[in-house]
Design a protein around this motif. Structure first.
Motif, PDB file in Angstrom:
ATOM      1  N   GLU A  39       0.813  -1.207   0.000  1.00  0.00           N
ATOM      2  CA  GLU A  39       0.000   0.000   0.000  1.00  0.00           C
ATOM      3  C   GLU A  39       0.856   1.272   0.000  1.00  0.00           C
ATOM      4  O   GLU A  39       0.418   2.318  -0.503  1.00  0.00           O
ATOM      5  N   GLN A  40       2.066   1.180   0.546  1.00  0.00           N
ATOM      6  CA  GLN A  40       2.946   2.345   0.541  1.00  0.00           C
ATOM      7  C   GLN A  40       3.507   2.612  -0.856  1.00  0.00           C
ATOM      8  O   GLN A  40       3.725   3.766  -1.244  1.00  0.00           O
ATOM      9  N   ILE A  41       3.709   1.556  -1.623  1.00  0.00           N
ATOM     10  CA  ILE A  41       4.110   1.734  -3.024  1.00  0.00           C
ATOM     11  C   ILE A  41       2.934   2.282  -3.825  1.00  0.00           C
ATOM     12  O   ILE A  41       3.090   3.148  -4.693  1.00  0.00           O
ATOM     13  N   ALA A  42       1.738   1.801  -3.529  1.00  0.00           N
ATOM     14  CA  ALA A  42       0.544   2.313  -4.208  1.00  0.00           C
ATOM     15  C   ALA A  42       0.394   3.816  -3.975  1.00  0.00           C
ATOM     16  O   ALA A  42       0.032   4.571  -4.888  1.00  0.00           O
ATOM     17  N   ALA A  43       0.670   4.260  -2.760  1.00  0.00           N
ATOM     18  CA  ALA A  43       0.574   5.690  -2.453  1.00  0.00           C
ATOM     19  C   ALA A  43       1.567   6.491  -3.286  1.00  0.00           C
ATOM     20  O   ALA A  43       1.257   7.602  -3.739  1.00  0.00           O
ATOM     21  N   ALA A  44       2.750   5.923  -3.506  1.00  0.00           N
ATOM     22  CA  ALA A  44       3.737   6.592  -4.350  1.00  0.00           C
ATOM     23  C   ALA A  44       3.235   6.707  -5.786  1.00  0.00           C
ATOM     24  O   ALA A  44       3.396   7.740  -6.444  1.00  0.00           O
ATOM     25  N   HIS A  45       2.609   5.648  -6.284  1.00  0.00           N
ATOM     26  CA  HIS A  45       2.084   5.683  -7.647  1.00  0.00           C
ATOM     27  C   HIS A  45       0.945   6.692  -7.782  1.00  0.00           C
ATOM     28  O   HIS A  45       0.852   7.398  -8.798  1.00  0.00           O
ATOM     29  N   LEU A  46       0.087   6.775  -6.778  1.00  0.00           N
ATOM     30  CA  LEU A  46      -0.984   7.770  -6.829  1.00  0.00           C
ATOM     31  C   LEU A  46      -0.407   9.185  -6.846  1.00  0.00           C
ATOM     32  O   LEU A  46      -0.896  10.052  -7.579  1.00  0.00           O
ATOM     33  N   TYR A  47       0.615   9.409  -6.060  1.00  0.00           N
ATOM     34  CA  TYR A  47       1.271  10.724  -6.056  1.00  0.00           C
ATOM     35  C   TYR A  47       1.777  11.072  -7.446  1.00  0.00           C
ATOM     36  O   TYR A  47       1.580  12.191  -7.946  1.00  0.00           O
TER      37      TYR A  47
END
Length: 242
Positions: free
Chosen positions: A210-218
């Motif tokens: 989920e922390q990688i997903a947050a980076a992708h959303l950013y």
């Protein structure tokens, strides 16, 4: 919602970092298509994603299949490439040249194929995000090819940011992330490995998908970021310099 009405395609979106990114993009209002080479994983992923999400079985080593995927999707806004198989550390001397080539087929050449056929369909303001890894900066014994592929992916992202502008192209550089790629390691060895990897970070933790997903959303949402490699590693690269 930040991505309302936008189409996001996640290659490798059936598990791990890709599935977490697909889930986060859908929550942000995007219409999401996931693609993976494993039909069973695609079906399982769609079962836990919102009904509006779509899935496709695509082997990124097959150029025609990649081309067909994006022809079917049509216009889109963002592409995220997280596909990759587990790579067992192995010295280059123990690999045939053909086996060495195969190790780069998905992680590098699959990325190239994806960008080639996705880019012409990306709408203004859209983006592409690739995936490398901290092995690009800190190689380990037996992973020279993985290091080379990750470094090549980062160079590709920078080059494409220039070549495809104004489409934005970035890369996420994950550290040790808890994903199903670790599943072949039996317990309790896996717990011990995670503990050792956590001790090598400044945050004393293992990353979560989920922390990688947050980076992708950013990277999807910030229209002023391109040509960037975003490191998400709990400070592991800095921890090694202490």
């Amino acid at each position: 919602m930040a991505l309302s009405g936008q189409r996001v395609v996640v290659i490798g979106g059936s598990s791990g970092m890709g599935l977490a990114t697909a889930r986060a993009a859908a929550r942000a209002g995007a219409e999401v298509t996931i693609a993976s080479s494993d039909e069973g994983r695609v079906a399982a992923a769609l079962a836990e994603l919102p009904d509006a999400c779509e899935g496709a079985v695509v082997d990124t080593r097959d150029e025609e299949a990649v081309a067909a995927l994006f022809a079917r999707v049509g216009e889109l806004d963002h592409v995220v490439f997280t596909a990759g198989d587990a790579v067992r550390p192995q010295p280059l001397a123990d690999l045939s040249l053909e086996a060495a080539r195969q190790l780069l087929e998905v992680r590098f050449w699959g990325t190239v194929a994806t960008v080639k056929y996705a880019a012409p369909r990306i709408r203004p303001g859209g983006s592409i995000a690739l995936t490398s890894g901290t092995v690009s900066v800190r190689p380990v014994a037996g992973a020279a090819l993985a290091s080379g592929a990750a470094s090549a992916t980062e160079g590709l992202a920078r080059g494409l940011a220039v070549e495809l502008a104004p489409i934005r192209v970035n890369a996420v550089r994950p550290g040790a992330i808890r994903t199903p790629l670790w599943d072949p390691v039996p317990e309790p060895q896996r717990a011990a490995l995670f503990s050792a990897l956590a001790d090598q970070t400044l945050t004393r933790s293992i990353g979560e998908a989920e922390q990688i997903a947050a980076a992708h959303l950013y990277l999807m949402e910030n229209a002023f970021v391109t040509g960037t490699v975003l490191t998400v590693d709990g400070g592991a690269l800095l921890a090694g310099s202490r």
